[in-house]
Design a protein around this motif. Sequence first.
Motif, mmCIF file in Angstrom:
data_model
loop_
_atom_site.group_PDB
_atom_site.id
_atom_site.type_symbol
_atom_site.label_atom_id
_atom_site.label_comp_id
_atom_site.label_asym_id
_atom_site.label_seq_id
_atom_site.Cartn_x
_atom_site.Cartn_y
_atom_site.Cartn_z
ATOM 1 N N LEU A 193 0.851 -1.189 0.000
ATOM 2 C CA LEU A 193 0.000 0.000 0.000
ATOM 3 C C LEU A 193 0.886 1.237 0.000
ATOM 4 O O LEU A 193 1.460 1.620 1.024
ATOM 5 N N GLY A 194 1.035 1.833 -1.170
ATOM 6 C CA GLY A 194 1.870 3.017 -1.309
ATOM 7 C C GLY A 194 3.217 2.688 -1.907
ATOM 8 O O GLY A 194 4.218 2.571 -1.200
ATOM 9 N N ALA A 195 3.254 2.532 -3.235
ATOM 10 C CA ALA A 195 4.494 2.141 -3.921
ATOM 11 C C ALA A 195 5.337 3.378 -4.203
ATOM 12 O O ALA A 195 5.342 3.899 -5.313
ATOM 13 N N GLY A 196 6.064 3.838 -3.187
ATOM 14 C CA GLY A 196 6.933 4.996 -3.339
ATOM 15 C C GLY A 196 8.385 4.599 -3.470
ATOM 16 O O GLY A 196 8.720 3.603 -4.121
ATOM 17 N N TRP A 197 9.262 5.358 -2.816
ATOM 18 C CA TRP A 197 10.706 5.156 -2.932
ATOM 19 C C TRP A 197 11.118 3.747 -2.521
ATOM 20 O O TRP A 197 11.918 3.095 -3.199
ATOM 21 N N THR A 198 10.585 3.253 -1.435
ATOM 22 C CA THR A 198 10.963 1.920 -0.947
ATOM 23 C C THR A 198 10.674 0.839 -1.986
ATOM 24 O O THR A 198 11.426 -0.124 -2.126
ATOM 25 N N SER A 199 9.597 1.016 -2.738
ATOM 26 C CA SER A 199 9.209 -0.017 -3.704
ATOM 27 C C SER A 199 10.197 -0.132 -4.862
ATOM 28 O O SER A 199 10.227 -1.164 -5.543
ATOM 29 N N THR A 200 11.018 0.901 -5.097
ATOM 30 C CA THR A 200 12.015 0.796 -6.164
ATOM 31 C C THR A 200 13.071 -0.258 -5.832
ATOM 32 O O THR A 200 13.750 -0.760 -6.727
ATOM 33 N N PHE A 201 13.208 -0.574 -4.576
ATOM 34 C CA PHE A 201 14.092 -1.659 -4.151
ATOM 35 C C PHE A 201 13.305 -2.937 -3.877
ATOM 36 O O PHE A 201 13.785 -4.036 -4.156
ATOM 37 N N LEU A 202 12.098 -2.782 -3.336
ATOM 38 C CA LEU A 202 11.315 -3.948 -2.931
ATOM 39 C C LEU A 202 10.778 -4.733 -4.113
ATOM 40 O O LEU A 202 10.867 -5.971 -4.142
ATOM 41 N N ILE A 203 10.206 -4.060 -5.104
ATOM 42 C CA ILE A 203 9.588 -4.770 -6.218
ATOM 43 C C ILE A 203 10.596 -5.614 -7.006
ATOM 44 O O ILE A 203 10.312 -6.775 -7.323
ATOM 45 N N PRO A 204 11.786 -5.110 -7.320
ATOM 46 C CA PRO A 204 12.758 -5.991 -7.987
ATOM 47 C C PRO A 204 13.110 -7.217 -7.148
ATOM 48 O O PRO A 204 13.307 -8.311 -7.705
ATOM 49 N N LEU A 205 13.171 -7.063 -5.830
ATOM 50 C CA LEU A 205 13.474 -8.208 -4.981
ATOM 51 C C LEU A 205 12.322 -9.207 -4.976
ATOM 52 O O LEU A 205 12.539 -10.427 -5.026
ATOM 53 N N LEU A 206 11.088 -8.705 -4.932
ATOM 54 C CA LEU A 206 9.934 -9.600 -4.977
ATOM 55 C C LEU A 206 9.928 -10.405 -6.273
ATOM 56 O O LEU A 206 9.614 -11.604 -6.278
ATOM 57 N N LYS A 207 10.288 -9.758 -7.360
ATOM 58 C CA LYS A 207 10.344 -10.458 -8.641
ATOM 59 C C LYS A 207 11.425 -11.529 -8.628
ATOM 60 O O LYS A 207 11.192 -12.668 -9.062
ATOM 61 N N SER A 208 12.601 -11.188 -8.123
ATOM 62 C CA SER A 208 13.698 -12.154 -8.125
ATOM 63 C C SER A 208 13.438 -13.310 -7.168
ATOM 64 O O SER A 208 13.883 -14.433 -7.403
ATOM 65 N N GLU A 209 12.696 -13.036 -6.094
ATOM 66 C CA GLU A 209 12.357 -14.083 -5.130
ATOM 67 C C GLU A 209 11.071 -14.821 -5.510
ATOM 68 O O GLU A 209 10.622 -15.703 -4.785
ATOM 69 N N GLN A 210 10.483 -14.437 -6.647
ATOM 70 C CA GLN A 210 9.257 -15.063 -7.163
ATOM 71 C C GLN A 210 8.110 -15.003 -6.150
ATOM 72 O O GLN A 210 7.388 -15.981 -5.942
ATOM 73 N N VAL A 225 16.219 -2.512 3.419
ATOM 74 C CA VAL A 225 14.809 -2.392 3.804
ATOM 75 C C VAL A 225 13.990 -3.445 3.062
ATOM 76 O O VAL A 225 13.141 -4.132 3.652
ATOM 77 N N ALA A 226 14.234 -3.582 1.774
ATOM 78 C CA ALA A 226 13.505 -4.575 0.979
ATOM 79 C C ALA A 226 13.754 -5.983 1.509
ATOM 80 O O ALA A 226 12.819 -6.790 1.636
ATOM 81 N N ARG A 227 14.995 -6.299 1.825
ATOM 82 C CA ARG A 227 15.317 -7.615 2.361
ATOM 83 C C ARG A 227 14.630 -7.840 3.701
ATOM 84 O O ARG A 227 14.189 -8.958 4.013
ATOM 85 N N ALA A 228 14.534 -6.789 4.510
ATOM 86 C CA ALA A 228 13.868 -6.905 5.811
ATOM 87 C C ALA A 228 12.379 -7.174 5.638
ATOM 88 O O ALA A 228 11.801 -7.990 6.366
ATOM 89 N N VAL A 229 11.746 -6.496 4.694
ATOM 90 C CA VAL A 229 10.313 -6.700 4.455
ATOM 91 C C VAL A 229 10.056 -8.142 4.011
ATOM 92 O O VAL A 229 9.129 -8.803 4.507
ATOM 93 N N VAL A 230 10.852 -8.631 3.084
ATOM 94 C CA VAL A 230 10.670 -10.003 2.599
ATOM 95 C C VAL A 230 10.912 -11.005 3.731
ATOM 96 O O VAL A 230 10.173 -11.981 3.886
ATOM 97 N N ALA A 231 11.929 -10.759 4.538
ATOM 98 C CA ALA A 231 12.213 -11.658 5.657
ATOM 99 C C ALA A 231 11.060 -11.677 6.649
ATOM 100 O O ALA A 231 10.666 -12.742 7.148
#
Length: 299
Positions: free
Chosen positions: A20-37, A191-197
Amino acid sequence: MQISKSVDEGAYEGVGLLVLGAGWTSTFLIPLLKSEQIKYAATTRDGRDDTIQFKFDPKSSDAGPFEMLPIAKTVLITFPLQGEGQAKHLVRMYESTHQKPGRSKPHFIQLGATSIWTAPKWQDESSPYEHADSRAIAEDELMACSEGAVLNLAGLYGNARQPRDWVDRVVKSKSDLKGKGALHVIHGEDVARAVVALHRNFTPKKRWLLCDMHVYDWWDLVQDWAIQTLRSAEVGVGQVDTSTAKVERQTELLNWVGELMLEEGVRALPRDTSSLGRTLDGRGFWKTMGIWPTQGRIR
């Protein structure tokens, strides 16, 4: 570098993570979500870049915007919730439009700020915090009404957002620099790695303090960055701004650091951590998740 896994990403309907709210953080998070499937969906206010158009209105009971959102295992709230009622309203609206018999309730993660911890010395996620802070109130409410978790983030940096660019905003005088002690940061990739973890190893009703496990000395950083700029100006290379005004400003900052060291009896930089005021111990989250920050020291 590996992110701990304990969630079967294909074991539920809908998406794994709803941002909810794809701002600055999502520029790192979304590529990680894609790579982690990890299947995901994200929202923005205008629906840009293949996101869902969504704006949270804490005063509205219109279910329409929430009905447009997918079912999710984890709901990440990136925008700040303030005071009493907002977290409860968001959770209630999402759950009421997505709950069906036999379906597990989603996990909620709120991104917050480490500024709620105000003790003068060392503190970690278990330390006393400012309960009257409007964001802390909303975080407490989220944990109470949904058993959600909170990631309180230190200063965010990465890509175009660099700590050295903050100096002109926070240090306008020698007095400003004198008052600067510790700086704590966290890179967007961590931050992205922390969210996924946390998505995969959720900790109900837990508030975490997230930083890169370094304590930086503002004086040390200001001196180093000033020297870098002045050296670039001497040789005329690099991408650092070496205009006359910039050089004069960096010379001023360099002089201020030296003068303050003499005035305050500081023999060497960086200063001892005990003299830097409020300091953050960020080991707890990384230890619990079995991963560690990967970005190293800021330069």
